[in-house]
Design a protein around this motif. Structure first.
Motif, PDB file in Angstrom:
ATOM      1  N   MET A   1       7.938 -19.262 -26.038  1.00  0.00           N
ATOM      2  CA  MET A   1       7.199 -19.365 -24.769  1.00  0.00           C
ATOM      3  C   MET A   1       8.197 -19.364 -23.602  1.00  0.00           C
ATOM      4  SD  MET A   1       4.848 -22.518 -23.374  1.00  0.00           S
ATOM      5  CE  MET A   1       3.443 -22.363 -24.464  1.00  0.00           C
ATOM      6  N   ALA A   2       8.046 -18.397 -22.707  1.00  0.00           N
ATOM      7  CA  ALA A   2       8.918 -18.353 -21.522  1.00  0.00           C
ATOM      8  C   ALA A   2       8.378 -19.325 -20.470  1.00  0.00           C
ATOM      9  CB  ALA A   2       8.961 -16.949 -20.970  1.00  0.00           C
ATOM     10  N   ILE A   3       9.244 -20.187 -19.996  1.00  0.00           N
ATOM     11  CA  ILE A   3       8.820 -21.191 -19.023  1.00  0.00           C
ATOM     12  C   ILE A   3       9.506 -20.873 -17.701  1.00  0.00           C
ATOM     13  CG2 ILE A   3       8.662 -23.668 -18.551  1.00  0.00           C
ATOM     14  CD1 ILE A   3       9.806 -23.954 -21.543  1.00  0.00           C
ATOM     15  N   ASP A   4       8.722 -20.804 -16.629  1.00  0.00           N
ATOM     16  CA  ASP A   4       9.331 -20.638 -15.313  1.00  0.00           C
ATOM     17  C   ASP A   4       9.543 -22.048 -14.744  1.00  0.00           C
ATOM     18  OD1 ASP A   4      10.196 -20.025 -12.832  1.00  0.00           O
ATOM     19  OD2 ASP A   4       8.579 -18.622 -12.353  1.00  0.00           O
ATOM     20  N   VAL A   5      10.711 -22.612 -15.041  1.00  0.00           N
ATOM     21  CA  VAL A   5      10.972 -24.010 -14.706  1.00  0.00           C
ATOM     22  C   VAL A   5      10.866 -24.268 -13.200  1.00  0.00           C
ATOM     23  CG1 VAL A   5      12.692 -25.871 -14.826  1.00  0.00           C
ATOM     24  CG2 VAL A   5      12.324 -24.391 -16.791  1.00  0.00           C
ATOM     25  N   ASP A   6      11.247 -23.262 -12.392  1.00  0.00           N
ATOM     26  CA  ASP A   6      11.153 -23.447 -10.934  1.00  0.00           C
ATOM     27  C   ASP A   6       9.712 -23.676 -10.473  1.00  0.00           C
ATOM     28  OD1 ASP A   6      13.885 -23.176 -10.622  1.00  0.00           O
ATOM     29  OD2 ASP A   6      13.763 -20.989 -10.438  1.00  0.00           O
ATOM     30  N   GLN A   7       8.772 -23.170 -11.266  1.00  0.00           N
ATOM     31  CA  GLN A   7       7.358 -23.333 -10.903  1.00  0.00           C
ATOM     32  C   GLN A   7       6.767 -24.648 -11.426  1.00  0.00           C
ATOM     33  OE1 GLN A   7       5.480 -21.122  -8.947  1.00  0.00           O
ATOM     34  NE2 GLN A   7       7.529 -20.274  -8.607  1.00  0.00           N
ATOM     35  N   CYS A   8       7.519 -25.370 -12.222  1.00  0.00           N
ATOM     36  CA  CYS A   8       6.988 -26.591 -12.826  1.00  0.00           C
ATOM     37  C   CYS A   8       6.844 -27.696 -11.788  1.00  0.00           C
ATOM     38  CB  CYS A   8       7.906 -27.080 -13.951  1.00  0.00           C
ATOM     39  SG  CYS A   8       7.843 -26.031 -15.406  1.00  0.00           S
ATOM     40  N   LYS A   9       5.675 -28.313 -11.803  1.00  0.00           N
ATOM     41  CA  LYS A   9       5.458 -29.469 -10.939  1.00  0.00           C
ATOM     42  C   LYS A   9       4.426 -30.369 -11.604  1.00  0.00           C
ATOM     43  CE  LYS A   9       2.393 -26.821  -7.827  1.00  0.00           C
ATOM     44  NZ  LYS A   9       1.115 -26.931  -8.461  1.00  0.00           N
ATOM     45  N   ILE A  10       4.298 -31.569 -11.067  1.00  0.00           N
ATOM     46  CA  ILE A  10       3.355 -32.517 -11.663  1.00  0.00           C
ATOM     47  C   ILE A  10       1.936 -31.939 -11.639  1.00  0.00           C
ATOM     48  CG2 ILE A  10       3.140 -33.742  -9.437  1.00  0.00           C
ATOM     49  CD1 ILE A  10       3.136 -35.696 -12.678  1.00  0.00           C
ATOM     50  N   THR A  11       1.244 -32.074 -12.749  1.00  0.00           N
ATOM     51  CA  THR A  11      -0.149 -31.615 -12.812  1.00  0.00           C
ATOM     52  C   THR A  11      -1.059 -32.832 -12.871  1.00  0.00           C
ATOM     53  OG1 THR A  11      -0.053 -31.457 -15.224  1.00  0.00           O
ATOM     54  CG2 THR A  11       0.378 -29.450 -13.991  1.00  0.00           C
ATOM     55  N   TYR A  12      -2.206 -32.678 -12.255  1.00  0.00           N
ATOM     56  CA  TYR A  12      -3.150 -33.781 -12.171  1.00  0.00           C
ATOM     57  C   TYR A  12      -4.407 -33.511 -12.993  1.00  0.00           C
ATOM     58  CZ  TYR A  12      -0.170 -35.363  -8.380  1.00  0.00           C
ATOM     59  OH  TYR A  12       0.919 -35.774  -7.644  1.00  0.00           O
ATOM     60  N   TYR A  13      -4.912 -34.578 -13.569  1.00  0.00           N
ATOM     61  CA  TYR A  13      -6.190 -34.535 -14.274  1.00  0.00           C
ATOM     62  C   TYR A  13      -7.258 -34.056 -13.296  1.00  0.00           C
ATOM     63  CZ  TYR A  13     -10.310 -36.248 -16.717  1.00  0.00           C
ATOM     64  OH  TYR A  13     -11.520 -36.331 -17.338  1.00  0.00           O
TER      65      TYR A  13
END
Ligand code: NI
Length: 173
Positions: A1-13
């Motif tokens: 799985m390719a992950i775009d780490v720069d796009q990672c941010k906290i996700t909310y329910y």
């Protein structure tokens, strides 16, 4: 799985990534190491003690724990299994992905964790108290379960406004 780490941010329910079963980490490569660094950034910034990859928007079976909240104490648990045991206990819990909601959650006092670390070595540990609780909470995340699914009816009613607000915010995205 390719992950775009720069796009990672906290996700909310109730973001979908928080509600599905996460996929195994197939290879511990630079991408996974960068993801763990990013997760540690989020953990420290949000003042948490644990964070699972789905909370950074990535559906992988991986979480980090730092009971002190300090970055240098953050440790990665890759493809973990968490087996709770012992007596049950009910303690107030929160979750970075469910802001503004605190509820008593029933969990086991002890847990056995087996996981792979960032160097690729498998380890097993016995945990109790806060550590055991944190492991169960983070393991829930990679199984698609959040505290909202575990809290009692009274807590759900008490927090219904905040839960609706979170749902509305998710809809608006
Ligand atoms: Ni959480």
């Amino acid at each position: 799985m390719a992950i775009d780490v720069d796009q990672c941010k906290i996700t909310y329910y109730p973001a979908p990534v928080l509600r599905g079963r996460a996929a195994p980490v197939e290879k511990i490569d630079d991408n996974v190491r960068r993801l763990v660094e990013k997760m540690a950034d989020i953990l420290v910034e949000k003042k948490g003690i644990g964070l699972a990859a789905p909370q950074a928007g990535v559906g992988l079976r991986l979480f980090i724990v730092s009971l002190s909240g300090k970055r240098e104490d953050a440790r990665a648990y890759i493809n973990p299994t968490v087996t709770p045991h012992g007596d049950l206990d009910e303690v107030e819990e929160g979750c970075l992905s469910v802001p503004g909601v605190w509820a008593k959650i029933r969990r086991y006092k002890k847990a056995t964790v087996t996981a792979t670390d960032l160097a690729g070595n498998q380890f097993t540990e016995e945990a109790e108290g806060l550590y055991a609780r944190c492991l169960q909470h983070e393991y829930d995340h990679i199984e698609g379960t959040v505290i909202v699914n575990r809290m009692g009816e009274a807590a759900r009613i008490a927090h219904r406004r905040q839960l609706k607000k979170l749902a509305d915010e998710q809809e608006g995205k």
